[in-house]
Design a protein around this motif. Sequence first.
Motif, mmCIF file in Angstrom:
data_model
loop_
_atom_site.group_PDB
_atom_site.id
_atom_site.type_symbol
_atom_site.label_atom_id
_atom_site.label_comp_id
_atom_site.label_asym_id
_atom_site.label_seq_id
_atom_site.Cartn_x
_atom_site.Cartn_y
_atom_site.Cartn_z
ATOM 1 N N GLU A 72 0.184 -3.752 -6.569
ATOM 2 C CA GLU A 72 -0.709 -4.224 -6.488
ATOM 3 C C GLU A 72 -1.326 -5.131 -6.941
ATOM 4 O OE1 GLU A 72 -2.297 -2.284 -10.275
ATOM 5 O OE2 GLU A 72 -4.175 -1.147 -9.283
ATOM 6 N N GLN A 73 -2.307 -5.271 -5.390
ATOM 7 C CA GLN A 73 -3.226 -6.303 -5.594
ATOM 8 C C GLN A 73 -4.487 -6.423 -6.546
ATOM 9 O OE1 GLN A 73 -2.104 -8.961 -2.885
ATOM 10 N NE2 GLN A 73 -1.018 -7.781 -3.796
ATOM 11 N N ASP A 74 -5.442 -7.525 -6.179
ATOM 12 C CA ASP A 74 -7.061 -7.625 -6.926
ATOM 13 C C ASP A 74 -7.611 -6.193 -6.945
ATOM 14 O OD1 ASP A 74 -6.236 -9.782 -8.100
ATOM 15 O OD2 ASP A 74 -6.705 -11.160 -6.286
ATOM 16 N N GLU A 75 -8.423 -5.582 -7.637
ATOM 17 C CA GLU A 75 -9.687 -5.015 -7.588
ATOM 18 C C GLU A 75 -9.903 -4.925 -6.489
ATOM 19 O OE1 GLU A 75 -13.119 -3.286 -10.123
ATOM 20 O OE2 GLU A 75 -11.208 -3.045 -11.264
ATOM 21 N N LEU A 76 -10.616 -3.987 -5.738
ATOM 22 C CA LEU A 76 -11.911 -4.238 -4.623
ATOM 23 C C LEU A 76 -12.970 -4.377 -5.061
ATOM 24 C CD1 LEU A 76 -9.028 -2.605 -3.236
ATOM 25 C CD2 LEU A 76 -10.199 -1.133 -2.089
#
Length: 184
Positions: A72-76
Amino acid sequence: MSNIESGGAPLAANPLTQAVLEIDDYASGLGWDQPARLFALVDTDRLRVQEPGLADELGLAEQTAGALTPIEQDELPAGTPLDEFLATIAWPEVVSGCALTVERLMLPPSAEQAMPEGLDEDALGQWVAAHPERQEVRMTVAVLRDGTRESAVRLRAKDAATEVLTGAALVPGLAEALSATFEE
């Protein structure tokens, strides 16, 4: 995230489908009314070799050859339209693919006939949200660098792993936008 096998979701025939179902299972565990989530898909074997500490932290055991690990990447960013945000992404070579999970309201095709003409985006959203036949869905779409695609769609009304619909062409517009993040 838990592995598909331990999460109770059906086993998948290929690594991309397995990654999509793993992400869907993870998102399901978070509940509904969640923001969109972006994931990098990396080759699990390569991750274990290049980042053994991270692989241990993620609990990655020996997998089937070609397995993919969603990270999972940083929050959009809030308030940025999804298509505009995706247009700003460029993945490093170590990333084999990417996936996005997002919730939306959908209407059956029969509702299109009753749609008022000339609505702006906000008014259309309000009309769809008030429509009695609307369905809340969570879509998980993944693409690989080579163009391979997979999707999973879960209806809120049928929120069970056995009710998840999968297929490569379920959400073509979002798959195109994700594929474009790999173009130079």
